[in-house]
Each structure stands twice: as structure tokens, then as C-alpha cells.
Design a protein around this motif. Structure first.
Motif, PDB file in Angstrom:
ATOM      1  N   HIS A  85       0.862  -1.191   0.000  1.00  0.00           N
ATOM      2  CA  HIS A  85       0.000   0.000   0.000  1.00  0.00           C
ATOM      3  C   HIS A  85       0.897   1.239   0.000  1.00  0.00           C
ATOM      4  O   HIS A  85       1.866   1.301   0.759  1.00  0.00           O
ATOM      5  N   VAL A  86       0.553   2.217  -0.836  1.00  0.00           N
ATOM      6  CA  VAL A  86       1.293   3.484  -0.865  1.00  0.00           C
ATOM      7  C   VAL A  86       0.273   4.621  -0.917  1.00  0.00           C
ATOM      8  O   VAL A  86      -0.881   4.420  -1.315  1.00  0.00           O
ATOM      9  N   PRO A  87       0.667   5.837  -0.544  1.00  0.00           N
ATOM     10  CA  PRO A  87      -0.237   6.984  -0.724  1.00  0.00           C
ATOM     11  C   PRO A  87      -0.580   7.141  -2.198  1.00  0.00           C
ATOM     12  O   PRO A  87       0.275   6.954  -3.076  1.00  0.00           O
ATOM     13  N   ALA A  88      -1.824   7.466  -2.477  1.00  0.00           N
ATOM     14  CA  ALA A  88      -2.239   7.632  -3.876  1.00  0.00           C
ATOM     15  C   ALA A  88      -1.377   8.661  -4.585  1.00  0.00           C
ATOM     16  O   ALA A  88      -1.075   8.541  -5.786  1.00  0.00           O
ATOM     17  N   SER A  89      -0.940   9.677  -3.857  1.00  0.00           N
ATOM     18  CA  SER A  89      -0.113  10.731  -4.461  1.00  0.00           C
ATOM     19  C   SER A  89       1.238  10.205  -4.937  1.00  0.00           C
ATOM     20  O   SER A  89       1.886  10.821  -5.793  1.00  0.00           O
ATOM     21  N   ALA A  90       1.677   9.062  -4.392  1.00  0.00           N
ATOM     22  CA  ALA A  90       2.972   8.503  -4.786  1.00  0.00           C
ATOM     23  C   ALA A  90       2.983   8.096  -6.247  1.00  0.00           C
ATOM     24  O   ALA A  90       4.051   8.062  -6.882  1.00  0.00           O
ATOM     25  N   THR A 132       4.367  -8.088 -14.136  1.00  0.00           N
ATOM     26  CA  THR A 132       3.145  -7.369 -14.486  1.00  0.00           C
ATOM     27  C   THR A 132       2.582  -6.683 -13.250  1.00  0.00           C
ATOM     28  O   THR A 132       2.317  -7.343 -12.228  1.00  0.00           O
ATOM     29  N   LEU A 133       2.398  -5.376 -13.343  1.00  0.00           N
ATOM     30  CA  LEU A 133       1.922  -4.580 -12.206  1.00  0.00           C
ATOM     31  C   LEU A 133       0.454  -4.211 -12.388  1.00  0.00           C
ATOM     32  O   LEU A 133       0.033  -3.797 -13.472  1.00  0.00           O
ATOM     33  N   GLU A 134      -0.301  -4.339 -11.319  1.00  0.00           N
ATOM     34  CA  GLU A 134      -1.666  -3.845 -11.268  1.00  0.00           C
ATOM     35  C   GLU A 134      -1.785  -2.906 -10.081  1.00  0.00           C
ATOM     36  O   GLU A 134      -1.183  -3.151  -9.025  1.00  0.00           O
ATOM     37  N   SER A 135      -2.553  -1.836 -10.235  1.00  0.00           N
ATOM     38  CA  SER A 135      -2.751  -0.903  -9.134  1.00  0.00           C
ATOM     39  C   SER A 135      -4.225  -0.557  -9.034  1.00  0.00           C
ATOM     40  O   SER A 135      -4.954  -0.570 -10.031  1.00  0.00           O
ATOM     41  N   ALA A 136      -4.648  -0.261  -7.822  1.00  0.00           N
ATOM     42  CA  ALA A 136      -6.040   0.116  -7.585  1.00  0.00           C
ATOM     43  C   ALA A 136      -6.073   1.200  -6.520  1.00  0.00           C
ATOM     44  O   ALA A 136      -5.312   1.146  -5.545  1.00  0.00           O
ATOM     45  N   LEU A 137      -6.954   2.172  -6.703  1.00  0.00           N
ATOM     46  CA  LEU A 137      -7.080   3.280  -5.764  1.00  0.00           C
ATOM     47  C   LEU A 137      -8.257   3.054  -4.826  1.00  0.00           C
ATOM     48  O   LEU A 137      -9.326   2.598  -5.241  1.00  0.00           O
ATOM     49  N   ASP A 138      -8.038   3.376  -3.554  1.00  0.00           N
ATOM     50  CA  ASP A 138      -9.098   3.354  -2.554  1.00  0.00           C
ATOM     51  C   ASP A 138      -8.963   4.631  -1.734  1.00  0.00           C
ATOM     52  O   ASP A 138      -8.273   4.653  -0.708  1.00  0.00           O
ATOM     53  N   GLY A 139      -9.585   5.685  -2.231  1.00  0.00           N
ATOM     54  CA  GLY A 139      -9.438   6.971  -1.575  1.00  0.00           C
ATOM     55  C   GLY A 139      -8.028   7.488  -1.683  1.00  0.00           C
ATOM     56  O   GLY A 139      -7.467   7.635  -2.782  1.00  0.00           O
ATOM     57  N   ALA A 140      -7.404   7.738  -0.541  1.00  0.00           N
ATOM     58  CA  ALA A 140      -6.054   8.292  -0.519  1.00  0.00           C
ATOM     59  C   ALA A 140      -4.973   7.222  -0.558  1.00  0.00           C
ATOM     60  O   ALA A 140      -3.787   7.528  -0.452  1.00  0.00           O
ATOM     61  N   VAL A 141      -5.367   5.955  -0.727  1.00  0.00           N
ATOM     62  CA  VAL A 141      -4.412   4.840  -0.702  1.00  0.00           C
ATOM     63  C   VAL A 141      -4.429   4.113  -2.039  1.00  0.00           C
ATOM     64  O   VAL A 141      -5.496   3.872  -2.628  1.00  0.00           O
ATOM     65  N   ALA A 142      -3.255   3.763  -2.530  1.00  0.00           N
ATOM     66  CA  ALA A 142      -3.125   2.953  -3.741  1.00  0.00           C
ATOM     67  C   ALA A 142      -2.595   1.578  -3.363  1.00  0.00           C
ATOM     68  O   ALA A 142      -1.675   1.454  -2.549  1.00  0.00           O
ATOM     69  N   PHE A 143      -3.210   0.550  -3.939  1.00  0.00           N
ATOM     70  CA  PHE A 143      -2.782  -0.831  -3.701  1.00  0.00           C
ATOM     71  C   PHE A 143      -2.000  -1.306  -4.916  1.00  0.00           C
ATOM     72  O   PHE A 143      -2.503  -1.252  -6.046  1.00  0.00           O
ATOM     73  N   LEU A 144      -0.764  -1.742  -4.708  1.00  0.00           N
ATOM     74  CA  LEU A 144       0.086  -2.238  -5.787  1.00  0.00           C
ATOM     75  C   LEU A 144       0.198  -3.761  -5.684  1.00  0.00           C
ATOM     76  O   LEU A 144       0.433  -4.303  -4.596  1.00  0.00           O
ATOM     77  N   ALA A 145       0.054  -4.449  -6.798  1.00  0.00           N
ATOM     78  CA  ALA A 145       0.214  -5.904  -6.857  1.00  0.00           C
ATOM     79  C   ALA A 145       1.038  -6.243  -8.089  1.00  0.00           C
ATOM     80  O   ALA A 145       0.663  -5.884  -9.214  1.00  0.00           O
ATOM     81  N   LEU A 146       2.144  -6.913  -7.868  1.00  0.00           N
ATOM     82  CA  LEU A 146       3.084  -7.209  -8.953  1.00  0.00           C
ATOM     83  C   LEU A 146       3.333  -8.709  -9.008  1.00  0.00           C
ATOM     84  O   LEU A 146       3.740  -9.313  -8.005  1.00  0.00           O
ATOM     85  N   GLU A 147       3.047  -9.331 -10.150  1.00  0.00           N
ATOM     86  CA  GLU A 147       3.383 -10.735 -10.384  1.00  0.00           C
ATOM     87  C   GLU A 147       4.640 -10.783 -11.232  1.00  0.00           C
ATOM     88  O   GLU A 147       4.718 -10.115 -12.271  1.00  0.00           O
ATOM     89  N   THR A 148       5.619 -11.583 -10.781  1.00  0.00           N
ATOM     90  CA  THR A 148       6.923 -11.536 -11.438  1.00  0.00           C
ATOM     91  C   THR A 148       7.649 -12.875 -11.343  1.00  0.00           C
ATOM     92  O   THR A 148       7.489 -13.613 -10.375  1.00  0.00           O
ATOM     93  N   SER A 149       8.455 -13.131 -12.344  1.00  0.00           N
ATOM     94  CA  SER A 149       9.351 -14.295 -12.300  1.00  0.00           C
ATOM     95  C   SER A 149      10.751 -13.883 -11.860  1.00  0.00           C
ATOM     96  O   SER A 149      11.657 -14.715 -11.792  1.00  0.00           O
ATOM     97  N   ALA A 150      10.920 -12.601 -11.563  1.00  0.00           N
ATOM     98  CA  ALA A 150      12.215 -12.072 -11.102  1.00  0.00           C
ATOM     99  C   ALA A 150      11.973 -11.345  -9.783  1.00  0.00           C
ATOM    100  O   ALA A 150      12.015 -10.114  -9.709  1.00  0.00           O
ATOM    101  N   LEU A 151      11.701 -12.128  -8.736  1.00  0.00           N
ATOM    102  CA  LEU A 151      11.292 -11.558  -7.451  1.00  0.00           C
ATOM    103  C   LEU A 151      12.340 -10.603  -6.890  1.00  0.00           C
ATOM    104  O   LEU A 151      12.023  -9.471  -6.495  1.00  0.00           O
ATOM    105  N   GLN A 152      13.587 -11.017  -6.828  1.00  0.00           N
ATOM    106  CA  GLN A 152      14.620 -10.186  -6.229  1.00  0.00           C
ATOM    107  C   GLN A 152      14.824  -8.898  -7.025  1.00  0.00           C
ATOM    108  O   GLN A 152      14.922  -7.806  -6.443  1.00  0.00           O
TER     109      GLN A 152
END
Length: 321
Positions: A247-252, A263-283
Motif C-alpha cells: 500500500h502506498v499513498p495515492a499521491s505517490a 506485471t503490475l496492477e494498481s487500484a485506488l481506494d481513496g487516498a491509498v493505492a494498492f500495488l500488486a506485482l506478479e513476477t518471475s524475477a522476485l529479487q
């Protein structure tokens, strides 16, 4: 449970003198029931001294594959070699070297627990101490109890004792912990690991994925009669993407995000943004996200970075119908 050291499972020296060929080799194995193909071109190799977990949904062909390896059925086509022998034609040769725990064993209800073990001992060339074995599986207090009076979990532990009697070189366990409480399951795992540490090769099927994750050196997942994925646990888990969330501030998000490998997906919930990243290169992608947050003075709340679970791989295999 009495503590058991590796010495209690010591093998005769001749076991260590054998060459290092795979204990089980299966190639293009096929078996059908009338018009239903239960095993459809399976290739499988189980190495000496490892625990190999064969997983799959109900009807995937696991038990039929075990029955073919155990010599209870003849393959429709393909080859099976256990210690270099064709099991359906060499059962008398392989029997002294193999222990088997079936899903449904035929225990004699009128015998006591210790009588069951001693009868089994009279039917095999392997030797063991029945009393010590009962102590190891925590049935010593039920030694003189008739089998018909045992609980389902106690009968399952007795099945296990018969399979490991005399410390066979190859032990095949079909759903060994079904009906066991969590504590008994953990202790059975410990015994399996001790057997492996003393030289036994273990082939098991299980519906408990945590069992495979805890025990197995290598894993194979069957689906519709075929092996869909196989390898060490890290290799199997690598077939599915890892996941990073935060979770990051939406302003970020006014600040450009890195060019992630995944692959990154993001969703806004008011002043908070939720980031979800699926990756084969975790590190690599986790490092990029952390640097982005550090350079921008951004707090990453609820940050998680997880490798795919065996459950995710299992479900993904089952979804491919």
C-alpha cells in the motif's frame, strides 16, 4: 515417543555397495480401464535415497501409477523398472526390498497389534523388533489391543509400521497420513525423514500439500493421467510467478514507477493505492520497488514479497482441463 537416532535405522553394508542407478524408472507408461485412460504416457524417475512426492487431484492417476510400480498391474504399454526389474514379473525378487502402505490395507481384525507385526515378520525375510517399532509409531500402549478396537488413525499407524518393517530399501506410501491428527502426522514425517537419512528411498502420494513441501526432495503433479510439472520444490514453484504487494499513498503514483520485469496492477481506494506485482524475477523487481520508494521518500505499508506456493501450482495445473 522415544527418541530414535539414525543408528536405529542402519542398513547392512551391502546396501551401500550397489551402483547409483535410479531405484524407479518409468517411461511412456500407459494404462486404461475399459475406455478410460488412467495413466497416459507417464515418464518418471526416482533416485536412490530421496523422498519423491507424487501429487494430483482425485482421478489424476496417482494410485494406478503406484499399483503399476508395485507390480499389482501390468502396463498397457511403456516400461517400468524397479531396481532394474519389471515389477509385475519380478515380485518375488522385489518383495524383500520393498515396503508398501496402501490406501486401504487388509488388517486382520481379530489379531492384536503386536500379533499383527509378528505375523508380518514371519512372512518376510526382513527382520525388526516389533516392540521397538510399536514404540516408534506410538502404539506400544496398544500392543495387546485387538485391531478391531483401534481408531482409524491407530490403524493407519499400524499400516505404516507394516510398510517400514525391517527398513526396506524402497518404501511406497499411498496417502500415509489420512486420518491422523496433526501431532501424529508430524511424528510420522520425522520417521520418514529418519528412514531417508538411513538410505531408504520413499515414494509417496498425498493430498496434504504441506506434507510434500515439508518432506519431498522432488515433486511431480499429475493431471488427467500425465505428469504436468516435475522437479525440486524450488523448480516446481518457479513455474508460477512470485507476488509483491504494498500500500502506498495515492499521491505517490504521480512519480513514475520503475520498469518492472513482471506485471503490475494498481487500484485506488481513496487516498491509498494498492500495488500488486506478479513476477518471475522476485529479487530484481523487489529491489526496483524498494529503490523507487527510498528515492521518493515513500512508505511501503503492508509490504509482502512471496514466492508462489505449491497450492498455487497445484490449482493452476488443475485449471488446465
Amino acid at each position: 515417543m522415544t527418541a530414535t537416532t539414525g543408528a536405529a535405522f542402519a542398513f547392512p553394508g551391502s546396501f551401500w555397495d550397489m551402483n547409483d542407478e535410479p531405484v524407479i524408472e518409468v517411461s511412456r507408461l500407459k494404462f486404461s480401464y475399459d475406455t478410460f485412460t488412467a495413466v497416459d504416457g507417464v515418464d518418471l524417475s526416482v533416485r536412490r535415497g530421496e523422498i519423491f512426492a507424487l501429487l494430483g487431484t482425485n482421478g489424476a492417476g496417482k494410485t494406478t501409477t503406484l499399483e503399476l510400480i508395485e507390480g499389482f498391474r501390468h502396463p498397457e504399454s511403456g516400461t517400468i523398472r524397479v531396481f532394474g526389474h519389471e515389477p509385475a514379473r519380478a515380485r518375488s525378487v522385489l518383495k524383500p526390498r520393498m515396503g508398501m502402505m496402501l490406501q486401504h490395507a487388509g488388517l486382520i481384525e481379530e489379531l492384536s497389534v503386536v500379533e499383527t507385526l509378528r505375523l508380518w515378520g514371519s512372512l518376510t525375510t526382513r527382520t525388526d523388533d516389533a516392540v521397538e517399532l510399536l514404540d516408534r509409531i506410538e502404539l506400544a500402549h496398544r500392543a495387546d489391543t485387538r485391531v478391531e478396537q483401534l481408531s482409524g488413525g491407530e490403524k493407519r499407524r499400524l499400516d505404516f509400521a507394516l510398510a517400514i518393517y525391517g527398513r526396506p530399501e524402497l518404501i511406497v506410501l499411498d496417502e500415509p497420513t489420512t486420518g491422523l491428527d496433526p501431532e501424529s502426522r508430524q511424528r510420522l514425517w520425522q520417521t520418514v525423514e529418519q528412514l531417508r537419512g538411513s538410505g531408504s528411498t520413499i515414494l509417496l502420494t498425498t493430498h496434504y500439500l504441506e506434507e510434500a513441501e515439508s518432506l519431498a526432495d522432488r515433486v511431480a503433479i499429475m493431471h488427467q493421467g500425465r505428469i504436468s510439472v516435475e522437479g525440486t520444490l524450488p523448480e516446481v514453484l518457479a513455474t508460477r510467478p512470485s507476488r509483491i504487494t504494498a500500500h502506498v499513498p495515492a499521491s505517490a503514483l504521480d512519480r513514475a514507477l520503475p520498469a518492472f520485469t513482471g506485471t503490475l496492477e494498481s487500484a485506488l481506494d481513496g487516498a491509498v493505492a494498492f500495488l500488486a506485482l506478479e513476477t518471475s524475477a522476485l529479487q530484481e523487481d523487489l529491489g526496483a520497488l524498494l529503490c523507487w520508494a527510498r528515492d521518493g521518500g515513500i512508505d511501503l505499508d503492508h509490504l509482502t514479497a512471496n514466492q508462489a506456493s505449491l497450492a498455487e501450482v497445484f490449482l493452476a495445473v488443475g485449471a488446465n482441463r
